[in-house]
Enzyme design. Structure first.
Site: not given
Ligand SMILES: C[S@@+](CC[C@H](N)C(=O)[O-])C[C@H]1O[C@@H](n2cnc3c(N)ncnc32)[C@H](O)[C@@H]1O
Length: 302
Positions: A80, A101, A271
């Site tokens: 986000w 997303s 977790c």
């Molecule tokens: C656990 S969230 C972490 C979000 C943020 N970095 C944080 O620490 O709050 C994982 C993020 O990875 C993104 N994501 C997953 N696979 C991806 C891909 N192949 N390319 C780009 N983003 C990806 C998801 O859409 C999400 O925004």
């Protein structure tokens, strides 16, 4: 994808699988995450509240990537947008985030901050026009290989990722990566049930790297300048999220129905056990782009 390829078909979680987890509704996440909606392990010190511990984590990752002085910073898997906002607050001129997303990207666009931009794309399809001065990626690497791949296939997918990062980063640039990884403590029955629940119910099409996979994948492109395993910080983060969810249970049910909060409660408990028992670790890396043949001098590449 072939086992040895470095630019094969994308081997990680699909957009549908990512939306399954992240697009349950921004209102639900707001109930139990901190106000910046950071959804990854915090970095705790004695006496911290969640928001302070999340900010310390963001700053550690921004500092490691030399992000505060970047003209252009890229955050891969930007959620986000908490890191994008913090990087700009600390001096980065422009921060670009990519996410799979649409709901996350919508929220970032809604902030109306011209220094911050989010694109809905996977890294495998991302084609930036210009290079970046700094790259960060926090809690996304866990999605970059599917369950069921061989170790060679997983490492090939991760190598492909780092090859792109190397290309996108200016020479002399730095990158930080935070990821959950497999731990060295073998599963007991409970550990196995928890892992199966997390993979099947929460993160379909995703698998965790082993720490050694990351080292194999960066070879020749990045060198690891620092690595910390902070799994106890993830125990504390998940405990905090669980307490917040419990404290606002009625609100969670009001915005997401009965089922979603119940599933997330079970997931957070799982977790906590995975991290506290050592079935999973939490790795934070500072990586320096390798410049073949160029001698590195103190102060020369930061
Ligand atoms: C656990 S969230 C972490 C979000 C943020 N970095 C944080 O620490 O709050 C994982 C993020 O990875 C993104 N994501 C997953 N696979 C991806 C891909 N192949 N390319 C780009 N983003 C990806 C998801 O859409 C999400 O925004």
């Amino acid at each position: 994808m072939t086992a040895n390829s470095t630019a094969g078909e994308y081997a990680g979680a699909s957009q549908g699988a990512i939306e399954h987890h992240y697009d349950v509704g921004n209102e639900f996440w707001k109930v139990w995450l901190d106000p910046t909606m950071t959804y990854s392990c915090a970095m705790w010190e004695e006496g911290d509240k969640l928001e302070a511990a999340q900010r310390r984590k963001l700053d550690w990752l921004i500092d490691g990537a030399r992000g505060a002085s970047a003209e252009r910073l890229l955050d891969i898997g930007c959620g986000w947008g908490a890191l994008l906002e913090r990087a700009v607050e600390r001096g980065a001129r422009h921060a670009v985030g990519i996410t799979l997303s649409p709901k996350q990207a919508e929220r970032i666009a809604g902030r109306d901050n011209p220094a911050i931009e989010a694109r809905v794309t996977g890294w495998a399809e991302f084609k930036p026009d210009e290079r970046f001065d700094a790259i960060t990626s926090v809690g996304a690497f866990e999605h970059f290989a599917r369950l069921g791949l061989t170790r060679e296939q997983k490492v090939a997918s991760y190598r492909d990722f780092f090859a792109r990062c190397h290309q996108w980063l200016r020479p002399g640039g730095w990158m930080t990566l935070q990821t959950i990884a497999k731990g060295d403590v073998a599963f007991d029955g409970q550990g196995l049930r928890d892992f199966a629940y997390i993979v099947k119910k929460m993160f379909p099409e995703s698998d965790l790297p082993h720490p050694a996979d990351v080292f194999a994948a960066i070879e020749g492109r990045f060198e690891a300048v620092a690595m910390r395993n902070d799994r106890e910080h993830y125990v504390r983060t998940c405990e905090e999220w669980l307490q917040r969810l419990d404290a606002r249970w009625d609100e969670a049910v009001a915005v997401a129905g009965d089922e979603v909060p119940r599933v997330y409660r079970r997931y957070l408990e799982a977790c906590i056990r995975q991290f506290s028992r050592g079935h999973a670790g939490l790795l934070r890396f500072v990586l320096r782009r390798v410049e073949p043949g160029e001698p590195f001098r103190f102060g020369g590449a930061s």
